[in-house]
Design an enzyme around this catalytic site. Structure first.
Site, PDB file in Angstrom:
ATOM      1  N   SER A 180     -43.381 -57.505  -9.763  1.00  0.00           N
ATOM      2  CA  SER A 180     -44.603 -57.774  -8.719  1.00  0.00           C
ATOM      3  C   SER A 180     -44.066 -58.906  -7.935  1.00  0.00           C
ATOM      4  CB  SER A 180     -45.725 -58.335  -9.688  1.00  0.00           C
ATOM      5  OG  SER A 180     -46.817 -58.649  -9.001  1.00  0.00           O
ATOM      6  N   ASP A 396     -49.842 -47.835 -10.148  1.00  0.00           N
ATOM      7  CA  ASP A 396     -49.819 -49.224  -9.877  1.00  0.00           C
ATOM      8  C   ASP A 396     -51.233 -49.307  -9.120  1.00  0.00           C
ATOM      9  OD1 ASP A 396     -49.862 -51.890  -9.342  1.00  0.00           O
ATOM     10  OD2 ASP A 396     -47.848 -51.975  -8.946  1.00  0.00           O
ATOM     11  N   HIS A 434     -49.357 -51.438 -13.243  1.00  0.00           N
ATOM     12  CA  HIS A 434     -48.599 -52.562 -12.396  1.00  0.00           C
ATOM     13  C   HIS A 434     -47.645 -53.227 -13.540  1.00  0.00           C
ATOM     14  CE1 HIS A 434     -47.843 -55.571  -9.408  1.00  0.00           C
ATOM     15  NE2 HIS A 434     -48.083 -56.757 -10.260  1.00  0.00           N
TER      16      HIS A 434
END
Length: 522
Positions: A180, A396, A434
């Site tokens: 991320s 995601d 994610h």
């Protein structure tokens, strides 16, 4: 008798080694380092360490815990920690990253790698806050630089100095594993500071930060500018059911996973309510909003500012995309914090009254230099033998996976496909959300999460072998477990294929077994 004496001698030697390192550990507090104050240097021998952001970490080996503060500018306060195993150090450094707007040290990930013999390091990126809070940046441009690139780089440098002092020799290799914002940090390291790490594992990178948050403005407007457009999370299962009906079987196997989203051309209009509105259908404004989410952010001329979301796991959009009510999604809150406290400096900034084109332009001018890591020229990183593995979940809901594909393609275009292939790989993970989670198998060695078949730490083991043995990554197996809890039973394995290859079912065999699939060109 001789064997008993030998065992006793070995035990005494080991005990002396631990005592020696305990003494050396305390002495590290006096280590002179530039712009650095070491606030803590103490041995941890109980096997348990309790830290504020991670709770109790158990099963740890004896190690030296070093904590301190970096102050490269008068407005910088970067907290960092370096953990050094007393015995069985594998000679390697592992750097951890952050998520969101950062604000804490990823101690749990550090503990996992420590148990595998790594010396580990991490920082809070220059502030202490929840990951969704950017108020610390208001009026503090140097803290934005710390968050953007300086904290990770300086932590790597300081960690290496501490390792050299403690062990009397440098690390043999240095690795970085993050996802991320951490994926953004990872690419920033490869681009700006190629000497910091020999091997980098970068997940779901938020590397096009200035446009990513601009896209969040577009999504907020699509869903909430007209109250009739908002899509409740109660309708997400119906959307997912329809998108899977359109595209799930395209890969030859109906399993609740869309293997190749580029082949999916689902039209949300099939969900249009024919009578009274219900959770099983969408109104016309909601259909239009859904189409916008799939299409991504567009400028006034129709050009893409940032790509959209993929189909097949819309039930996973709850927190990130739609939230519990209009404007309550994580995407909307990240955009609000970014534009109020980093981009505009206006605490009253409102996404619903903002001009999208002007907002993205302002975001680029204000933040790209410090926060974007989109440079495709990795010549310096490749020249010193660095290896880079990037991965992204196809489902995601936080960062469009198409952004990562576009960046990887730009590297190949800039450096040439053959050169790029000599030091970097991209893995797109079907059914993965994610960083982790989702309907597909999402455990493949990232962030210290083991897989159940093949090399235990999948992508990371492949990265190590590539760096240290010049052996290109082999086939990787991803695992889906029955629950996120450690020790859970594997319920599905699939090949994790290097882009642009996809996993294709052989037509027979157990569809939950990776052996029934092969990585092929689409």
């Amino acid at each position: 008798m001789l064997r008993t004496l030998a065992i006793l001698a070995t035990a005494l030697t080991a005990q002396s080694f631990v005592q020696l390192h305990a003494a050396d550990c305390a002495a590290l507090k006096q280590l002179p380092l530039p712009d650095t104050t070491i606030t803590l240097a103490e041995p941890v021998t109980s096997g348990t360490l309790t830290v504020p952001d991670a709770g109790a970490l158990k099963g740890l080996p004896a190690f030296c815990r070093v904590a301190g503060v970096l102050r490269p500018t008068s407005d910088s306060v970067i907290h960092f920690e370096v953990w050094l195993p007393n015995q069985d150090w594998n000679g390697r450094l592992l750097g951890t990253g952050n998520g969101g707007f950062a604000g804490s040290i990823y101690s749990r990930q550090m503990g996992g790698y420590l148990m595998r013999g790594f010396a580990v390091a991490g920082s809070d990126a220059g502030h202490h806050a929840e990951a969704g809070d950017a108020s610390w940046a208001f009026g503090h441009p140097e803290k934005v630089k710390d968050f953007g690139w300086r904290a990770v780089h300086l932590t790597a440098e300081i960690a290496k100095r501490i390792i050299q002092t403690y062990y009397g020799k440098p690390q043999s290799k240095a690795y970085f594993d993050a996802c991320s914002d951490g994926g953004r940090e990872a690419l920033m390291e490869a681009q700006r500071f190629p000497e910091d790490y020999d091997g980098i594992l970068a997940g779901a990178p938020a590397n096009n930060w200035s446009h990513l948050l601009g896209a969040a403005v577009a999504a907020t407007q699509s869903l909430t500018a007209d109250p009739r457009s908002y899509i409740s999370d109660l309708k997400l299962p119906a959307i997912q059911k329809a998108s899977l009906a359109a595209c799930d079987a395209l890969d030859g196997l109906k399993d609740g996973i869309i293997t190749d989203p580029s082949q999916c051309h689902f039209d949300p209009s099939v969900l249009l309510c024919r009578g009274e509105e219900s959770s099983e259908c969408l109104t016309q404004p909601q259909v239009d909003a859904l189409k916008s989410l799939y299409a991504g952010a567009k400028d006034r001329n129709g050009a893409t500012l940032f790509p959209g979301l993929t189909m097949g796991d819309e039930s996973g959009w709850g927190i990130w995309v739609v939230g519990e009510g209009p404007g309550a999604s994580a995407a909307a809150q990240y955009a609000l914090n970014d534009f109020r406290y980093i981009v505009t400096g206006d605490p009253k900034w409102n996404a619903l009254t903002a001009d999208l084109d002007a907002s993205v332009e302002q975001s680029t001018q204000k933040t790209a230099a410090d926060l974007d890591s989109t440079d495709p020229d990795l010549t310096r990183f490749a020249a010193r033998g660095g290896k880079l593995i990037v991965y992204h979940g196809w489902n995601d809901p936080a960062i469009s996976p198409w952004n990562t594909v576009a960046w990887f393609n730009s590297v190949q275009q800039k450096m040439g496909a053959e050169k790029a292939d000599s030091f970097t790989r991209l893995y797109m993970a079907p059914g993965v959300e994610h960083c982790v989670g989702g309907p597909g198998p999402s455990a493949f060695g990232q962030l210290g999460i083991p897989t159940s078949k093949g090399s235990k730490f999948g992508l990371f083991d492949a990265l190590e072998n590539w760096v240290e043995k010049d052996s290109p990554p082999p086939d990787i197996v991803a695992t889906k477990y029955s629950s996120p809890e450690p020790g859970s039973k594997p319920v599905m394995t699939r090949p994790l294929c290097p882009w642009p290859k996809v996993a294709k079912y052989n037509g027979s065999g157990d569809p939950n077994d990776a052996a029934s699939f092969a990585c092929v060109q689409p």
